[in-house]
Design a protein around this motif. Sequence first.
Motif, PDB file in Angstrom:
ATOM      1  N   ALA A   1       0.837  -1.207   0.000  1.00  0.00           N
ATOM      2  CA  ALA A   1       0.000   0.000   0.000  1.00  0.00           C
ATOM      3  C   ALA A   1       0.866   1.248   0.000  1.00  0.00           C
ATOM      4  N   GLY A   2       1.857   1.283   0.902  1.00  0.00           N
ATOM      5  CA  GLY A   2       2.746   2.438   0.945  1.00  0.00           C
ATOM      6  C   GLY A   2       3.518   2.618  -0.350  1.00  0.00           C
ATOM      7  N   SER A   3       3.968   1.498  -0.908  1.00  0.00           N
ATOM      8  CA  SER A   3       4.720   1.560  -2.167  1.00  0.00           C
ATOM      9  C   SER A   3       3.847   2.073  -3.305  1.00  0.00           C
ATOM     10  N   SER A   4       2.588   1.610  -3.336  1.00  0.00           N
ATOM     11  CA  SER A   4       1.697   2.012  -4.426  1.00  0.00           C
ATOM     12  C   SER A   4       1.315   3.491  -4.326  1.00  0.00           C
ATOM     13  N   VAL A   5       1.111   3.976  -3.105  1.00  0.00           N
ATOM     14  CA  VAL A   5       0.821   5.407  -2.935  1.00  0.00           C
ATOM     15  C   VAL A   5       2.019   6.240  -3.389  1.00  0.00           C
ATOM     16  N   TYR A   6       3.225   5.772  -3.073  1.00  0.00           N
ATOM     17  CA  TYR A   6       4.441   6.477  -3.494  1.00  0.00           C
ATOM     18  C   TYR A   6       4.566   6.481  -5.022  1.00  0.00           C
TER      19      TYR A   6
ATOM     20  N   ILE B   1      -1.661  -0.229 -10.932  1.00  0.00           N
ATOM     21  CA  ILE B   1      -2.221  -1.526 -11.320  1.00  0.00           C
ATOM     22  C   ILE B   1      -1.108  -2.480 -11.750  1.00  0.00           C
ATOM     23  N   GLY B   2      -0.168  -1.978 -12.536  1.00  0.00           N
ATOM     24  CA  GLY B   2       0.962  -2.800 -12.979  1.00  0.00           C
ATOM     25  C   GLY B   2       1.790  -3.312 -11.818  1.00  0.00           C
ATOM     26  N   LEU B   3       1.980  -2.468 -10.800  1.00  0.00           N
ATOM     27  CA  LEU B   3       2.727  -2.889  -9.609  1.00  0.00           C
ATOM     28  C   LEU B   3       2.031  -4.056  -8.919  1.00  0.00           C
ATOM     29  N   PHE B   4       0.715  -3.983  -8.798  1.00  0.00           N
ATOM     30  CA  PHE B   4      -0.035  -5.047  -8.137  1.00  0.00           C
ATOM     31  C   PHE B   4       0.002  -6.342  -8.944  1.00  0.00           C
ATOM     32  N   ILE B   5      -0.075  -6.237 -10.259  1.00  0.00           N
ATOM     33  CA  ILE B   5      -0.009  -7.432 -11.110  1.00  0.00           C
ATOM     34  C   ILE B   5       1.363  -8.095 -10.993  1.00  0.00           C
TER      35      ILE B   5
END
Length: 427
Positions: free
Chosen positions: A151-156, A182-186
């Motif tokens: 979560a922290g990484s995606s917000v960054y 989205i790409g980060l989560f995939i």
Amino acid sequence: MRSIKRTLSMATLVVTGEAIFFLPFVLPRIFRPTMLEVFDVNNLQLGLATMVYGIVAMLAYFPGGPLADRFQPRNLMTLALVATAASGLALLSYPSATSLAVLYGIWGLTTILLFWAPLIRATRHWGGGDVAGQAFGLLDGGRGLIAAIIAGSSVYVFSLALPAGIEDASLETKRSAFRWVIGLFILATMLAAALAYWCLGTSSSESNQRAFRWKDAKIRSALTPAVWLQAAIVICAYVGYKGLDYVSQYAKEVLEFDELQAANLGTATMWCRPPAAIFAGILADRWSTRRLTQVCFAGVAVGFGLFATGMISAEILWVLLGVLLTTSAAVFALRGLYFAIMDEGGIPTETTGLVVGIVSAVGYTPDVFMGPLCGWLLDRSPGLPGHQQVFGLLSVFALLGFAASVAYPGKKQKEASAASKRVIPCS
């Protein structure tokens, strides 16, 4: 060597156990206001998509349990992660509300039919009969840590993709930036699949290769009151967990935070999960899973009840954070307890898959009704009134969970069950 292998196994269960839900649930929990805008959907439409997930999942729990009792967790879990990540590619094109609902239905199969029961069975095997609370506490606490990190990484990543700031960003700019999230989560989900394949062992003790004996399992476990009371506990605890999905939206619409501030507040609640679940698991093994569950439900009822009054505001920040984080900790502690309680209820280990299937099919029905119900409440009464109704609903379910945990069989039944197993039959 055995301790290293044991540690690696739990670490793998932790990472994969959260990664499977990155796309369906972690993404909207952190970026709900942004998702509503870039996907051009309202609360009810997003809620209906999660309802489709819940219906498919509810049907998948039943065959998924026996499946976990027969096949190796590694194979099922790896396949589930790959399929979830591959289908998640559809998000990059920002599908319509109808297509989003279809995608959530696919995720209902990949995350539940193939994954959930194998995860719980493998975790219960890891903990054995002595440290079940610790095993499930580590699982959910570790999952919380992974969720908070992603979560922290995606917000960054999202903030980096918006160099001009969120306030001046156009819709197209937000959509372009959100594709990176989205790409980060995939990618993270695919890496978890590789981890599951290489690090989870194949052992006959972890996977029952014999034919599934439905009649025997049904008599021994499915008809006991403990199973149905556990299902009620899971329903009420999971309603509280689903309620945390609306924290970022509450922060934006009521507290008047911007989208990044709202996402950060949602992320802050997730950091409660690791210490809360782990500490609850350890304490449960030393005290009583059932009694600790009662304490946590009481805390959830009080916390959400305070938000329902409308008196919690951003003007006194420490009160807002104190109530929110304490309530979140109680919610996450329950997630570390509601499967550990199986041992206290005297449920046999060899029928874990079936019982998980039954309990989950009933217990996770909030996936069906919470999204549409809360979406309807929020759309019908925008702003503070709608959120008060949602928080009031969460508080009522917590009180019902408290009642179910009071009625759940305690240690006396567990000890009686253990004593009966020690009786040597006459020859």
